[in-house]
Every structure is written in structure tokens, then in C-alpha cells.
Motif scaffolding. Structure first.
Motif, PDB file in Angstrom:
ATOM      1  N   VAL A 126       0.846  -1.203   0.000  1.00 35.28           N
ATOM      2  CA  VAL A 126       0.000   0.000   0.000  1.00 35.28           C
ATOM      3  C   VAL A 126       0.877   1.248   0.000  1.00 35.28           C
ATOM      4  CG1 VAL A 126      -1.622   1.374   1.356  1.00 35.28           C
ATOM      5  CG2 VAL A 126      -2.020  -1.077   1.058  1.00 35.28           C
ATOM      6  N   GLY A 127       1.911   1.233   0.819  1.00 36.90           N
ATOM      7  CA  GLY A 127       2.825   2.361   0.852  1.00 36.90           C
ATOM      8  C   GLY A 127       3.579   2.528  -0.456  1.00 36.90           C
ATOM      9  N   ALA A 128       4.027   1.405  -1.038  1.00 34.20           N
ATOM     10  CA  ALA A 128       4.781   1.462  -2.289  1.00 34.20           C
ATOM     11  C   ALA A 128       3.932   2.019  -3.427  1.00 34.20           C
ATOM     12  CB  ALA A 128       5.287   0.071  -2.648  1.00 34.20           C
ATOM     13  N   MET A 129       2.627   1.744  -3.395  1.00 35.04           N
ATOM     14  CA  MET A 129       1.757   2.214  -4.470  1.00 35.04           C
ATOM     15  C   MET A 129       1.219   3.617  -4.227  1.00 35.04           C
ATOM     16  SD  MET A 129      -0.327  -1.219  -5.520  1.00 35.04           S
ATOM     17  CE  MET A 129       0.480  -2.824  -5.538  1.00 35.04           C
ATOM     18  N   SER A 130       1.625   4.234  -3.133  1.00 38.02           N
ATOM     19  CA  SER A 130       1.201   5.607  -2.878  1.00 38.02           C
ATOM     20  C   SER A 130       2.139   6.620  -3.512  1.00 38.02           C
ATOM     21  CB  SER A 130       1.113   5.863  -1.368  1.00 38.02           C
ATOM     22  OG  SER A 130       2.408   5.819  -0.779  1.00 38.02           O
ATOM     23  N   ILE A 131       3.264   6.144  -4.064  1.00 35.72           N
ATOM     24  CA  ILE A 131       4.205   7.037  -4.726  1.00 35.72           C
ATOM     25  C   ILE A 131       4.187   6.780  -6.229  1.00 35.72           C
ATOM     26  CG2 ILE A 131       5.700   7.142  -2.694  1.00 35.72           C
ATOM     27  CD1 ILE A 131       7.616   5.243  -4.142  1.00 35.72           C
ATOM     28  N   ASP A 132       4.761   7.705  -6.980  1.00 34.72           N
ATOM     29  CA  ASP A 132       4.816   7.540  -8.431  1.00 34.72           C
ATOM     30  C   ASP A 132       5.723   6.363  -8.797  1.00 34.72           C
ATOM     31  OD1 ASP A 132       3.188   9.703  -8.819  1.00 34.72           O
ATOM     32  OD2 ASP A 132       4.835  11.126  -9.044  1.00 34.72           O
ATOM     33  N   GLY A 133       5.501   5.844  -9.996  1.00 32.52           N
ATOM     34  CA  GLY A 133       6.342   4.761 -10.495  1.00 32.52           C
ATOM     35  C   GLY A 133       5.698   3.403 -10.318  1.00 32.52           C
ATOM     36  N   ALA A 134       6.216   2.424 -11.056  1.00 31.22           N
ATOM     37  CA  ALA A 134       5.681   1.066 -11.023  1.00 31.22           C
ATOM     38  C   ALA A 134       6.304   0.257  -9.901  1.00 31.22           C
ATOM     39  CB  ALA A 134       5.955   0.377 -12.363  1.00 31.22           C
ATOM     40  N   ILE A 135       5.602  -0.806  -9.493  1.00 32.53           N
ATOM     41  CA  ILE A 135       6.223  -1.815  -8.643  1.00 32.53           C
ATOM     42  C   ILE A 135       6.399  -3.059  -9.504  1.00 32.53           C
ATOM     43  CG2 ILE A 135       5.023  -0.871  -6.643  1.00 32.53           C
ATOM     44  CD1 ILE A 135       3.631  -3.709  -6.511  1.00 32.53           C
ATOM     45  N   MET A 136       7.430  -3.855  -9.188  1.00 30.85           N
ATOM     46  CA  MET A 136       7.706  -5.051  -9.970  1.00 30.85           C
ATOM     47  C   MET A 136       7.809  -6.247  -9.045  1.00 30.85           C
ATOM     48  SD  MET A 136      10.611  -5.757 -12.899  1.00 30.85           S
ATOM     49  CE  MET A 136      10.021  -4.365 -13.863  1.00 30.85           C
ATOM     50  N   VAL A 137       7.023  -7.292  -9.376  1.00 28.43           N
ATOM     51  CA  VAL A 137       7.026  -8.511  -8.577  1.00 28.43           C
ATOM     52  C   VAL A 137       7.281  -9.688  -9.501  1.00 28.43           C
ATOM     53  CG1 VAL A 137       5.421  -7.558  -6.870  1.00 28.43           C
ATOM     54  CG2 VAL A 137       4.537  -8.848  -8.809  1.00 28.43           C
ATOM     55  N   ASP A 138       7.708 -10.802  -8.898  1.00 30.80           N
ATOM     56  CA  ASP A 138       7.884 -12.024  -9.688  1.00 30.80           C
ATOM     57  C   ASP A 138       6.619 -12.875  -9.562  1.00 30.80           C
ATOM     58  OD1 ASP A 138       8.000 -13.435  -7.262  1.00 30.80           O
ATOM     59  OD2 ASP A 138      10.192 -13.410  -7.204  1.00 30.80           O
ATOM     60  N   PRO A 139       6.519 -13.998 -10.272  1.00 27.01           N
ATOM     61  CA  PRO A 139       5.291 -14.809 -10.215  1.00 27.01           C
ATOM     62  C   PRO A 139       4.948 -15.348  -8.838  1.00 27.01           C
ATOM     63  CG  PRO A 139       6.540 -15.341 -12.182  1.00 27.01           C
ATOM     64  CD  PRO A 139       7.417 -14.444 -11.361  1.00 27.01           C
ATOM     65  N   GLN A 140       5.892 -15.316  -7.908  1.00 21.46           N
ATOM     66  CA  GLN A 140       5.607 -15.747  -6.542  1.00 21.46           C
ATOM     67  C   GLN A 140       5.194 -14.576  -5.647  1.00 21.46           C
ATOM     68  OE1 GLN A 140       8.443 -16.980  -8.298  1.00 21.46           O
ATOM     69  NE2 GLN A 140       7.014 -18.659  -8.776  1.00 21.46           N
ATOM     70  N   ALA A 141       4.968 -13.393  -6.260  1.00 23.24           N
ATOM     71  CA  ALA A 141       4.521 -12.175  -5.576  1.00 23.24           C
ATOM     72  C   ALA A 141       5.591 -11.584  -4.667  1.00 23.24           C
ATOM     73  CB  ALA A 141       3.234 -12.424  -4.807  1.00 23.24           C
ATOM     74  N   VAL A 142       6.850 -11.917  -4.924  1.00 25.50           N
ATOM     75  CA  VAL A 142       7.955 -11.262  -4.217  1.00 25.50           C
ATOM     76  C   VAL A 142       8.239  -9.943  -4.915  1.00 25.50           C
ATOM     77  CG1 VAL A 142      10.396 -11.409  -3.582  1.00 25.50           C
ATOM     78  CG2 VAL A 142       8.940 -13.448  -3.449  1.00 25.50           C
ATOM     79  N   CYS A 143       8.244  -8.861  -4.147  1.00 23.40           N
ATOM     80  CA  CYS A 143       8.451  -7.528  -4.718  1.00 23.40           C
ATOM     81  C   CYS A 143       9.942  -7.226  -4.789  1.00 23.40           C
ATOM     82  CB  CYS A 143       7.738  -6.477  -3.872  1.00 23.40           C
ATOM     83  SG  CYS A 143       7.901  -4.804  -4.528  1.00 23.40           S
ATOM     84  N   HIS A 144      10.394  -6.843  -5.985  1.00 25.19           N
ATOM     85  CA  HIS A 144      11.806  -6.547  -6.194  1.00 25.19           C
ATOM     86  C   HIS A 144      12.079  -5.064  -6.463  1.00 25.19           C
ATOM     87  CE1 HIS A 144      13.069 -10.813  -6.493  1.00 25.19           C
ATOM     88  NE2 HIS A 144      11.851 -10.987  -6.998  1.00 25.19           N
ATOM     89  N   GLY A 145      11.035  -4.278  -6.737  1.00 27.34           N
ATOM     90  CA  GLY A 145      11.278  -2.868  -7.022  1.00 27.34           C
ATOM     91  C   GLY A 145      10.046  -2.012  -6.823  1.00 27.34           C
ATOM     92  N   VAL A 146      10.236  -0.789  -6.362  1.00 27.59           N
ATOM     93  CA  VAL A 146       9.137   0.176  -6.197  1.00 27.59           C
ATOM     94  C   VAL A 146       9.555   1.501  -6.822  1.00 27.59           C
ATOM     95  CG1 VAL A 146       8.399  -0.951  -4.066  1.00 27.59           C
ATOM     96  CG2 VAL A 146       9.920   1.037  -3.949  1.00 27.59           C
ATOM     97  N   GLY A 147       8.569   2.310  -7.215  1.00 30.13           N
ATOM     98  CA  GLY A 147       8.863   3.623  -7.786  1.00 30.13           C
ATOM     99  C   GLY A 147       9.659   3.563  -9.074  1.00 30.13           C
ATOM    100  N   LEU A 148       9.455   2.515  -9.867  1.00 34.47           N
ATOM    101  CA  LEU A 148      10.261   2.307 -11.064  1.00 34.47           C
ATOM    102  C   LEU A 148       9.759   3.164 -12.236  1.00 34.47           C
ATOM    103  CD1 LEU A 148      10.517  -1.597 -10.975  1.00 34.47           C
ATOM    104  CD2 LEU A 148      12.163   0.071 -10.074  1.00 34.47           C
ATOM    105  N   ILE A 149      10.702   3.688 -12.999  1.00 34.72           N
ATOM    106  CA  ILE A 149      10.394   4.385 -14.243  1.00 34.72           C
ATOM    107  C   ILE A 149      10.666   3.410 -15.378  1.00 34.72           C
ATOM    108  CG2 ILE A 149      10.950   6.333 -15.742  1.00 34.72           C
ATOM    109  CD1 ILE A 149      11.872   7.823 -13.233  1.00 34.72           C
ATOM    110  N   LEU A 150       9.594   3.003 -16.080  1.00 36.52           N
ATOM    111  CA  LEU A 150       9.733   2.002 -17.130  1.00 36.52           C
ATOM    112  C   LEU A 150      10.257   2.642 -18.415  1.00 36.52           C
ATOM    113  CD1 LEU A 150       6.393   0.022 -16.619  1.00 36.52           C
ATOM    114  CD2 LEU A 150       8.636  -0.419 -15.597  1.00 36.52           C
ATOM    115  N   ASP A 151      11.106   1.908 -19.104  1.00 32.68           N
ATOM    116  CA  ASP A 151      11.601   2.385 -20.393  1.00 32.68           C
ATOM    117  C   ASP A 151      11.082   1.464 -21.491  1.00 32.68           C
ATOM    118  OD1 ASP A 151      13.021   0.070 -20.031  1.00 32.68           O
ATOM    119  OD2 ASP A 151      14.983   1.027 -19.928  1.00 32.68           O
TER     120      ASP A 151
END
Length: 485
Positions: free
Chosen positions: A415-440
Motif C-alpha cells: 500500500v505504501g509502495a503504491m502511494s508514490i509515483d512509479g511502477a512496482i515489480m514482482v515475480d510470479p511468486q509475488a515477491v516484490c523486487h522494485g518500487v517507484g520504477l520508471i519504465l523504459d
């Protein structure tokens, strides 16, 4: 075969494309056919040649009026020209009525509905565009009864109104010299068409059943409640977003009970005052408005109301820049930041599961990933969730040593990670590896400037990373699942 118009193919192509584009903005999937019809007292022509209704289908039920429309000469004196134009306009509507009845008879028992553009005179022929569309598709979205249209001539739904609005635009094109010549180079704006349809949809129903005199309309104009609601929804009151609602009805309507009445009604465009009065709503009380004046607070009694008249509608302010128009409990139009749309149902997680299964196979449990997506749907300002087998490596590439330590599913953290700009990235097991990402990514053909940077950055990222699944929740509530979008 002789053409109806010199540029009939551009007209048909542009009308079909524009209607498709506007319906896509509305997120409506409605099957439809576009026809161009040319008529005179002796014959009827239909394009394209393989049209849903043939010339014989329409001609069998079509009885042409005795006289074709005669446009008055520009050399006439002003008064004579206006008299002649009134007669011309009346004749055009007589032809329109005959065509509408013939088309409706021709599609009877086919499960289809039809809209016919205003008729115009082109090179001695009476010409109109016709859209025939699936009744099941149209009625599967929020709508009032078709009796509202049949008995009162008012649109029963926003999606029906979009079709009518597009046809009106193209009737104006048909009325030009050499119609269709410039359509390939000057396409209409779908977003503008949708806004026009939304504004007119509200105007026709907010005005219905009201006792405005001709003199009142002449001096004050027609009500512009759509614009007023947009402005009222933009205000906050004592740091709270706008809540409450208005019943839009005639002051003496039997279904409206006035509980509190002001000595001097206020114009609805006294926006800040109306916004303040909305704070008094609650417990079933609404502001009472006739689309021009607010005169008090009261309640609506459905037992004293005939829904087929659609003379009473409700406006509810849901949040900042967000309001809805309803009729007897059915939300017909959802407006965010001035953009009309249909209300969106909750996200169907089967769509997400299908996209995950297609990308990653059957060998994992998608339930936790669906929880992540539900958090994104509830994010106040929207969110982007990227699900990738290469999540760890991708996050390292995108942010390097500025990234985070991976963490397993944790609702509060997400919830906190999604309150800021940028994407979050998780793997198929729902482990989060990145927050606030700018996608290229790479520039692609499916970008849409009207959807903003977030949508288009996701489109670009998908071009270079087609093996991931991305769920995009826009700030206006629109949800897209890639690549199954």
C-alpha cells in the motif's frame, strides 16, 4: 454502380472508424454496421454494396414523400429565404422519418437497433448515414428503458447517445460542398465527441419535465448542468472532498418531497455556495435542483414516479473531480475530471488469472498476485504492477544500487509502495523486487496520447518485454491488463 457521393468511401470509412474510436474510449464493445443511403422519389441506393440492409430491404418498406427537399435560393430576400428554409427543413425531416421507419421495419426481429443521421440534400438526392447495432450489446451496459427514446425522443443511455452524436457530426459533414473530401486529413477527435455526447445526454434529461418558459430560455439559455457539476466537484470544503448529491426535478414533481426550502433559490452556477450546501446532505436528503436553480433540500419517493418518463435524475458527488449521473439507482454516466464515461464494474480477477496463466503456465498459485492487483485497484492515484520472471534482474537494470531489498507479500508495505509515483515489480511468486520504477521501452504504434505518460510508458515497456504481465490502474479508475488488453 452509380455513386451516391463522389467521396462516399471516405465518409463510410471515417464514420466507422470514428464511432469505433469513441466506443473504445467508452470501453463499449458493440457490434455495428454503417450504411450510406441516398434517396429520391424514384429510387433508393445503399452503400456499401454488401451492407447489412440492402436496397431491397429498405425499399420494400420505404414510401418517399411526394416532394424532394428544395433548398431555397441564396438570391431570395432575407424573409423569403427563412420561409423557404423552414419548408426545406420540414421536408428533410419527413424523408428522415420515412427512412427511419423503413430501416426499423427492415431490422425487426433481428435483435438490432438503428440510428439515422439527419438527412441532407446532395446533388438532387436526400442522403443520410445509418448505424445498425446490436441491441444485446448496447443494453448490456448501464441504460434506462428504450421507452425513453421511443416515447420521448431522449437517449436512454450514454452509449446510445454516442452513436447519435457521431451521426450528427457526419450529417454536418454531408451538408458541406464535396462532403468527405477532407476526412482522411482532418479526423474528428474521439474525446471531444464523447464529451459532447455526455454534456448533451445530461442536458436533455436534466431539462426534461421542467417548466421553463420560451422567454426564460431565450434570455437565460438552456441549462448547462454538466459544466456546473464539473466545477462543483473540483472544490473541497474544509479539507474534505465533495460528497452529497442533487435530485434534478421540476419543483412541483409529485415524487419530490421538499423538507427545507430557501426563500430565494440560487442559481446552480453559484458553485461555491452550492458546494457548501452539499455538506447538509445525508440521511436520504439531497439538494433539490431544477437544473438551473437550487431551491432546497428534500427526498425522492420512487413509489410516486414513472421511470419510463425519465424526468428525474440524481447527481452524486463521489470525490475530487468525480461525480455520477443516475436514474432510479442505475448509474448512467461517470464523470472524472470533466471526461464522461460509463461506470466501471469491479475488476474481474479471471482476466488477470487468464493473462498470468497464458504467460507463466499452470505451475504457480495466482491468488497472492491477485491480492497485489487488488491493492493497486484501491490505490488513490492509480498504480502500475509489473509481473515478470526476470523481476530481480530487471530492477537491477532499472535502478541498480538505488533499489530495495526484495520482500515477500506484505499488504501494508505494498500500500505504501503504491502511494508514490512509479511502477512496482514482482515475480510470479509475488515477491516484490522494485518500487517507484520508471519504465523504459521502444516507441510503438499502439500508443495513445490521450491516455497519458503512465499508459504509454507501459505500452513501450511491453514492446521490449512481451513475456511479462502488467496491470495498469489509471487515476481515473480505468484498468488495463497487458498483454491481454
Amino acid at each position: 454502380m452509380h455513386k451516391i457521393l463522389r467521396f462516399e468511401k471516405p465518409i463510410l470509412t471515417a464514420c466507422e472508424k470514428h464511432l469505433k474510436d469513441v466506443l473504445e474510449l467508452l470501453r463499449c464493445k458493440i457490434a455495428f454496421h454503417v450504411l450510406l443511403v441516398g434517396m429520391d422519389t424514384e429510387s433508393i441506393s445503399v452503400r456499401p454494396d454488401d451492407a447489412y440492409l440492402s436496397e431491397a430491404d429498405i425499399g420494400e418498406h420505404f414510401t418517399p414523400p411526394e416532394q424532394p427537399p428544395q433548398h431555397p435560393s441564396d438570391e431570395l430576400e432575407e424573409g423569403d429565404w427563412h420561409t423557404g428554409y423552414q419548408a426545406f427543413d420540414k421536408q428533410c425531416w419527413e424523408w428522415w422519418s420515412e427512412l427511419r421507419d423503413a430501416v426499423n421495419t427492415g431490422i425487426a426481429h433481428r435483435g438490432m437497433l438503428a440510428s439515422v443521421s439527419p438527412t441532407v440534400e446532395v446533388d438532387g438526392k436526400v442522403v443520410a448515414l445509418v448505424v445498425i447495432f446490436s441491441e444485446t450489446d448496447c443494453m448490456s451496459y448501464p441504460t434506462s428503458s428504450m421507452d425513453v427514446f421511443t416515447n420521448h425522443g431522449r437517449w436512454p443511455s450514454l452509449q446510445f447517445g454516442v452513436i447519435e452524436a457521431v451521426l450528427k457530426q457526419f450529417a454536418e459533414e454531408l451538408d458541406k460542398r464535396n462532403p468527405g473530401r477532407g476526412l482522411e486529413y482532418e479526423p474528428f477527435d474521439p474525446q471531444q465527441t464523447l464529451r459532447i455526447a455526455g454534456e448533451f445526454f445530461m442536458r436533455m434529461h436534466s431539462w426534461a419535465g421542467k417548466r421553463f418558459s420560451a422567454i426564460d430560455i431565450q434570455f437565460r439559455g438552456t441549462p448547462k448542468l454538466f459544466d456546473a457539476c464539473n466545477i462543483i466537484a473540483s472544490f473541497s470544503y474544509e479539507k474534505r472532498e465533495g460528497l452529497g448529491g442533487m435530485i434534478v426535478a421540476d419543483r412541483v414533481h409529485p415524487a419530490v418531497e421538499t423538507v427545507l426550502e430557501y426563500k430565494y433559490p440560487m442559481l446552480v452556477n453559484a458553485h461555491r455556495r452550492v458546494r457548501k450546501l452539499l455538506e447538509m446532505c445525508g440521511g436520504g436528503l439531497y439538494l433539490l435542483c431544477d437544473s438551473r436553480f437550487v431551491w432546497g433540500l428534500g427526498r425522492f419517493d420512487k413509489s410516486k414516479y414513472d421511470p419510463s418518463s425519465m424526468e428525474v435524475c440524481t447527481v452524486e458527488f463521489k470525490g475530487h473531480h468525480h461525480w455520477q449521473m443516475s436514474h432510479v439507482g442505475t448509474v448512467l454516466m461517470d464523470v472524472r475530471y470533466g471526461h464522461p464515461n460509463l461506470p466501471q464494474s469491479a475488476m474481474d480477477m479471471n482476466i488477470v488469472r487468464a493473462a498470468l496463466t497464458k504467460q507463466f503456465g499452470e505451475g504457480f498459485d495466482a491468488s497472492t498476485l491477485c491480492k497485489v492487483v487488488n491493492i493497486a485497484i484501491g490505490a488513490t492515484h492509480g498504480a502500475v504492477v509489473v509481473i515478470s520472471k526476470d523481476a530481480a534482474a530487471e530492477c537491477e537494470r532499472l535502478v541498480g544500487h538505488l533499489g530495495i531489498h526484495s520482500f515477500a507479500y506484505d499488504r501494508e508495505a505494498l500500500v505504501g509502495a503504491m502511494s508514490i509515483d512509479g511502477a512496482i515489480m514482482v515475480d510470479p511468486q509475488a515477491v516484490c523486487h522494485g518500487v517507484g520504477l520508471i519504465l523504459d521501452g521502444t516507441l510503438g504504434a499502439k500508443e495513445n496520447p490521450e491516455r497519458g505518460a503512465r499508459y504509454n510508458s507501459v505500452r513501450r515497456y511491453m514492446i521490449d518485454h512481451p513475456d511479462c504481465v502488467i496491470v495498469l490502474v489509471s487515476e481515473d479508475g480505468m484498468i488495463n491488463v497487458f498483454p491481454n488488453d
